[in-house]
Design a protein around this motif. Structure first.
Motif, PDB file in Angstrom:
ATOM      1  N   ASP A 221       0.846  -1.194   0.000  1.00 44.37           N
ATOM      2  CA  ASP A 221       0.000   0.000   0.000  1.00 44.37           C
ATOM      3  C   ASP A 221       0.883   1.247   0.000  1.00 44.37           C
ATOM      4  N   GLU A 261       0.918   5.757 -11.667  1.00 43.63           N
ATOM      5  CA  GLU A 261       0.832   4.792 -12.765  1.00 43.63           C
ATOM      6  C   GLU A 261       1.275   3.394 -12.346  1.00 43.63           C
ATOM      7  N   ARG A 263       0.371   2.100  -9.401  1.00 45.04           N
ATOM      8  CA  ARG A 263      -0.586   1.658  -8.387  1.00 45.04           C
ATOM      9  C   ARG A 263      -1.563   0.671  -9.008  1.00 45.04           C
ATOM     10  N   ASN A 264      -1.750  -0.453  -8.314  1.00 48.55           N
ATOM     11  CA  ASN A 264      -2.658  -1.498  -8.784  1.00 48.55           C
ATOM     12  C   ASN A 264      -4.072  -1.254  -8.267  1.00 48.55           C
ATOM     13  N   GLU A 265      -5.024  -1.983  -8.811  1.00 48.35           N
ATOM     14  CA  GLU A 265      -6.428  -1.775  -8.448  1.00 48.35           C
ATOM     15  C   GLU A 265      -6.690  -2.028  -6.968  1.00 48.35           C
ATOM     16  N   ASP A 266      -5.905  -2.921  -6.361  1.00 52.30           N
ATOM     17  CA  ASP A 266      -6.121  -3.232  -4.944  1.00 52.30           C
ATOM     18  C   ASP A 266      -5.388  -2.285  -4.005  1.00 52.30           C
ATOM     19  N   GLY A 267      -4.743  -1.242  -4.568  1.00 49.39           N
ATOM     20  CA  GLY A 267      -4.037  -0.270  -3.743  1.00 49.39           C
ATOM     21  C   GLY A 267      -2.569  -0.569  -3.542  1.00 49.39           C
ATOM     22  N   TYR A 269       1.376  -1.373  -4.954  1.00 44.67           N
ATOM     23  CA  TYR A 269       2.214  -0.730  -5.964  1.00 44.67           C
ATOM     24  C   TYR A 269       3.224  -1.738  -6.512  1.00 44.67           C
TER      25      TYR A 269
END
Length: 282
Positions: A221, A261, A263-267, A269
């Motif tokens: 996160d 850019e 950062r993944n959908e689940d928060g 990185y």
């Protein structure tokens, strides 16, 4: 103007301050950077019974991997110029029961070791941070026995390493750091393979083999991204930690925005990283 003596003093202090963070994030760092460690150990050619010198050891993890290779009949001399880092490495080694690792405070540019006294030298992300990498490489050659290998890693170009380049760029943009001086030590000071070749051959080694290792810095996160920066990022961490609370918060927001850019959908990185692996021999 770059002042080598002032830089050495500042660098020793900064990495001493970073030592607790490196200790606490050691397992994460070793897991993330595993491909680099594996390349260095494999290409070092370390064999049972040999004596291997680890330069700029930090937490000593690379040396521990090599110690497994050389076995009880061999020896690893694990060194760093930061007493605090050497203390961390010593405690980690003791906890794991290593008896073939000797921990020493040692300046890579002026090594208190005999000529031709080790069978190999390994270094992970150290030479590019030194005030005089040319001197350090010459010293590495001096202590190597004939035919001994030098195996080291340095970071590739900033655009291949946004995990570090983006926070640095953000601090420059906000006026907290000056852009790096050409030729000055720093994380990307040996990012150009031509520069690597120049320094290695200038130290008396033959032209090196240079290979790239790609991997990814994974953070669960944004809090973890920030903790990694302020606890282990050396000069960047020092700058941030000396900011006032309001500006520190604003800087955090700016860095995370510039890293969006990755950062993944689940928060979480996922930030790309690339390192050069360098192999030569005496």
């Amino acid at each position: 103007m770059f002042d080598p003596d002032s830089y050495r003093e500042q660098s020793r202090r900064i990495w001493g301050e970073m030592a607790p963070g490196w200790r606490d994030r050691n397992e994460w760092m070793m897991r993330v950077t595993g491909p680099v460690n594996a390349w260095l150990v494999d290409r070092s050619g370390a064999e049972a019974g040999q004596t291997i010198l680890e330069v700029a050891s930090g937490t000593g993890e690379l040396g521990f991997l090599v110690a497994d290779r050389v076995g009880e009949a061999g020896r690893v001399i694990s060194t760093d110029f930061s007493p605090e880092m050497v203390e961390v490495a010593t405690r980690l080694g003791e906890a794991r029961g290593f008896r073939n690792v000797e921990h020493r405070i040692l300046d890579a540019e002026r090594m208190d070791l005999d000529d031709a006294s080790v069978d190999g030298v390994v270094c992970r992300w150290g030479y590019m941070l030194m005030a005089d990498p040319a001197a350090a490489l010459k010293e590495s050659r001096r202590v190597l026995r004939e035919g001994g290998r030098l195996t080291f890693a340095v970071w590739a170009a900033p655009d291949r390493n946004p995990w570090a380049a983006v926070p640095g760029m953000t601090l420059v943009q906000r006026g907290h750091m000056a852009p790096p001086e050409p030729g000055a030590p720093g994380i990307f000071a040996m990012a150009n393979p031509d520069r690597i070749n120049e320094l290695v051959t200038g130290a008396g080694f033959p032209e090196p083999e240079i290979e790239e290792s790609d991997f990814t810095f994974e953070y669960p996160d944004s809090d973890d991204v920030w903790e990694a920066i302020v606890r282990i990022a050396g000069p960047l961490a020092e700058v941030i930690n000396n900011l006032g609370e309001e500006e520190q918060d604003a800087t955090r927001a700016a860095i995370l925005n510039n890293l969006a850019e990755f950062r993944n959908e689940d928060g979480s990185y996922s930030a790309p990283a690339a390192s050069w692996g360098v192999l030569t021999a005496r």
